[in-house]
Design a protein around this motif. Sequence first.
Motif, mmCIF file in Angstrom:
data_model
loop_
_atom_site.group_PDB
_atom_site.id
_atom_site.type_symbol
_atom_site.label_atom_id
_atom_site.label_comp_id
_atom_site.label_asym_id
_atom_site.label_seq_id
_atom_site.Cartn_x
_atom_site.Cartn_y
_atom_site.Cartn_z
ATOM 1 N N SER A 26 -25.857 -38.393 -42.492
ATOM 2 C CA SER A 26 -25.318 -39.619 -41.912
ATOM 3 C C SER A 26 -26.425 -40.595 -41.558
ATOM 4 O O SER A 26 -27.589 -40.228 -41.381
ATOM 5 C CB SER A 26 -24.505 -39.289 -40.652
ATOM 6 O OG SER A 26 -25.361 -38.816 -39.624
ATOM 7 N N VAL A 27 -26.055 -41.858 -41.431
ATOM 8 C CA VAL A 27 -27.000 -42.877 -40.962
ATOM 9 C C VAL A 27 -27.384 -42.597 -39.516
ATOM 10 O O VAL A 27 -28.542 -42.735 -39.122
ATOM 11 C CB VAL A 27 -26.384 -44.284 -41.104
ATOM 12 C CG1 VAL A 27 -27.374 -45.354 -40.634
ATOM 13 C CG2 VAL A 27 -25.975 -44.557 -42.544
ATOM 14 N N ALA A 148 -24.629 -52.254 -46.343
ATOM 15 C CA ALA A 148 -23.663 -51.168 -46.506
ATOM 16 C C ALA A 148 -23.986 -50.014 -45.569
ATOM 17 O O ALA A 148 -23.088 -49.404 -44.976
ATOM 18 C CB ALA A 148 -23.642 -50.686 -47.952
ATOM 19 N N GLN A 149 -25.270 -49.726 -45.420
ATOM 20 C CA GLN A 149 -25.663 -48.650 -44.510
ATOM 21 C C GLN A 149 -25.385 -49.030 -43.062
ATOM 22 O O GLN A 149 -24.989 -48.185 -42.246
ATOM 23 C CB GLN A 149 -27.137 -48.311 -44.716
ATOM 24 C CG GLN A 149 -27.410 -47.690 -46.072
ATOM 25 C CD GLN A 149 -28.881 -47.689 -46.412
ATOM 26 O OE1 GLN A 149 -29.651 -48.495 -45.883
ATOM 27 N NE2 GLN A 149 -29.276 -46.794 -47.290
ATOM 28 N N ALA A 150 -25.583 -50.300 -42.720
ATOM 29 C CA ALA A 150 -25.266 -50.758 -41.367
ATOM 30 C C ALA A 150 -23.766 -50.619 -41.102
ATOM 31 O O ALA A 150 -23.357 -50.200 -40.010
ATOM 32 C CB ALA A 150 -25.707 -52.205 -41.181
ATOM 33 N N ASP A 151 -22.944 -50.956 -42.100
ATOM 34 C CA ASP A 151 -21.506 -50.763 -41.948
ATOM 35 C C ASP A 151 -21.176 -49.287 -41.750
ATOM 36 O O ASP A 151 -20.307 -48.932 -40.930
ATOM 37 C CB ASP A 151 -20.770 -51.290 -43.185
ATOM 38 C CG ASP A 151 -20.583 -52.794 -43.167
ATOM 39 O OD1 ASP A 151 -20.857 -53.423 -42.135
ATOM 40 O OD2 ASP A 151 -20.158 -53.348 -44.201
ATOM 41 N N ARG A 152 -21.849 -48.434 -42.491
ATOM 42 C CA ARG A 152 -21.617 -46.999 -42.350
ATOM 43 C C ARG A 152 -21.946 -46.540 -40.927
ATOM 44 O O ARG A 152 -21.217 -45.739 -40.335
ATOM 45 C CB ARG A 152 -22.484 -46.222 -43.353
ATOM 46 C CG ARG A 152 -22.019 -46.324 -44.794
ATOM 47 C CD ARG A 152 -23.048 -45.721 -45.751
ATOM 48 N NE ARG A 152 -23.228 -44.294 -45.532
ATOM 49 C CZ ARG A 152 -22.478 -43.363 -46.107
ATOM 50 N NH1 ARG A 152 -21.498 -43.707 -46.916
ATOM 51 N NH2 ARG A 152 -22.700 -42.085 -45.873
ATOM 52 N N TYR A 153 -23.025 -47.057 -40.388
ATOM 53 C CA TYR A 153 -23.423 -46.669 -39.033
ATOM 54 C C TYR A 153 -22.356 -47.069 -38.019
ATOM 55 O O TYR A 153 -21.962 -46.269 -37.154
ATOM 56 C CB TYR A 153 -24.750 -47.325 -38.685
ATOM 57 C CG TYR A 153 -25.227 -47.030 -37.278
ATOM 58 C CD1 TYR A 153 -25.825 -45.820 -36.978
ATOM 59 C CD2 TYR A 153 -25.056 -47.959 -36.265
ATOM 60 C CE1 TYR A 153 -26.246 -45.528 -35.682
ATOM 61 C CE2 TYR A 153 -25.478 -47.686 -34.967
ATOM 62 C CZ TYR A 153 -26.075 -46.474 -34.688
ATOM 63 O OH TYR A 153 -26.475 -46.189 -33.408
ATOM 64 N N VAL A 154 -21.866 -48.304 -38.113
ATOM 65 C CA VAL A 154 -20.841 -48.769 -37.185
ATOM 66 C C VAL A 154 -19.583 -47.915 -37.315
ATOM 67 O O VAL A 154 -18.967 -47.518 -36.318
ATOM 68 C CB VAL A 154 -20.527 -50.256 -37.425
ATOM 69 C CG1 VAL A 154 -19.359 -50.713 -36.555
ATOM 70 C CG2 VAL A 154 -21.757 -51.117 -37.140
ATOM 71 N N ILE A 299 -28.274 -40.534 -48.199
ATOM 72 C CA ILE A 299 -27.321 -40.287 -47.124
ATOM 73 C C ILE A 299 -25.873 -40.375 -47.576
ATOM 74 O O ILE A 299 -24.972 -40.388 -46.756
ATOM 75 C CB ILE A 299 -27.532 -41.296 -45.984
ATOM 76 C CG1 ILE A 299 -27.351 -42.721 -46.510
ATOM 77 C CG2 ILE A 299 -28.872 -41.108 -45.327
ATOM 78 C CD1 ILE A 299 -27.264 -43.737 -45.421
ATOM 79 N N LEU A 300 -25.639 -40.440 -48.867
ATOM 80 C CA LEU A 300 -24.276 -40.698 -49.302
ATOM 81 C C LEU A 300 -23.351 -39.499 -49.197
ATOM 82 O O LEU A 300 -22.152 -39.656 -49.089
ATOM 83 C CB LEU A 300 -24.279 -41.218 -50.751
ATOM 84 C CG LEU A 300 -24.891 -42.610 -50.916
ATOM 85 C CD1 LEU A 300 -24.801 -43.024 -52.361
ATOM 86 C CD2 LEU A 300 -24.182 -43.621 -50.040
ATOM 87 N N ASP A 301 -23.870 -38.315 -49.287
ATOM 88 C CA ASP A 301 -23.010 -37.144 -49.277
ATOM 89 C C ASP A 301 -23.596 -36.084 -48.369
ATOM 90 O O ASP A 301 -24.757 -36.121 -48.017
ATOM 91 C CB ASP A 301 -22.858 -36.568 -50.684
ATOM 92 C CG ASP A 301 -22.160 -37.538 -51.608
ATOM 93 O OD1 ASP A 301 -20.995 -37.839 -51.365
ATOM 94 O OD2 ASP A 301 -22.810 -38.017 -52.568
ATOM 95 N N GLY A 302 -22.798 -35.123 -48.045
ATOM 96 C CA GLY A 302 -23.307 -34.009 -47.270
ATOM 97 C C GLY A 302 -22.367 -33.614 -46.163
ATOM 98 O O GLY A 302 -21.347 -34.246 -45.931
#
Length: 321
Positions: A26-27, A148-154, A299-302
Motif C-alpha cells: 500500500s501507499v 494516482a498514488q495520491a488518490d490511492r493514499y486518500v 505498490i499495485l498488488d499484494g
Amino acid sequence: MSETGTGATDPVPDSAPDPGLFGPRSVTWQLHSDPVMWIAGIRALYLQALHPRAVRCVTQNSDFRNDARCRLRRTAGFVGTISYGTTEAAERAGARVRAIHRRLTATDPTTGERYGVGEPELPLWVHCAEVDSYLQVVRRSGIPIGDAQADRYVAEHRAGARLVGLEPGLVPATTAEPAGYFARVRPEPACGPEAREVDDFLRRPPVPTLLVPARELLWRRVASLACASLPPYAHELYGRPAPDPETVTPRLTATGNLLRRIPARVRWQLPPEHILRAMARLGPDTRPAPYTLQDGTAILDGPGRAQRGDGGDSGRWRTPG
C-alpha cells in the motif's frame, strides 16, 4: 483520520502472516515510515484546532497543556498501530477510540449546547485534516508521488475512518474530495480561545528547564515549519501572514532530506517499534521505502485488507487512479 484494490485478488490464506489493514504494497505502508510524518502530524494539529467544536472536545475533556505529550504519543501510537499492526490490533485500537467518543461530551460556551464528541462532523474534520496534512507535507518534502498514488493514499484511509466511527462511503476517496470538503466547510473554522491554547502549546510546549535550549533549537523550528505549510486561510484565521509557498516547499524538502539521514532503525523506534514488529511478522522484504513510490508497479498488488475490495465494511469502492 480505504481501498487501494486494482480488482479482485486471491484471498490471503489463513496461515499467511496478517498484513494488517493496509499491507506492504500500500501507499500508506511506504509513506508512514517517512520522518516528515512528524511535521505533518503537527500541521494536522494546527488545522484540527481551527474547528471550534472539535477542539473543545479535547480541551474540555483533558488537561491539555499537562497531558499534551501523552496525547501526542497516544495519537502516534494509534497511527502506527493501524498502519503497521495486525488487523486485530487495529480493530482493538479503533474500538477503544469509539468507546471514548461515545462517553465524552463538550459544551458550546456561547449557546450552552452539549454535544457528543463522536458526532460525525467532528471526526470527519479530524480525519480530513490528518490525511491532507500527511499527503501535503510528504509530497512537498521531496517524495515523488503521482496523482494516482495520491488518490490511492486518500482512498486507503477510509479504513482508518471506519475505525473511528465514520461511514467509509461518506469519507473522501480522492485528492480532489478533501479540497471540496474544506471549501464546503470553510465558514465553520475559527480561531477561538481553544485554538490559541493549542497554538501556544505547539510553539512553546512546557519542558523541564534543562530541555528549554533543545526546545528553542529544534522543536520551535519544526513547529514553525509545520505551521508555515498550512493553507492560506488557516494563516488568516491565526492572524499571521501566509508565507510564500515557494519558500516553504524548499524548507520542507531540505528538512526531509536531513531527517532521512537518521538511520531508519533509530527513527522506527517511534512510535514504539511498529515498523520493526511488522517487518519481523511479514519478513525483511516488507521494509518500507517511500522512494519506491516513483515506480508505480511497486505498490499495485499484494496482501492487505485495504488492497482487497472493501474498506472493512464490505462496501465496494472504485479503483483509484
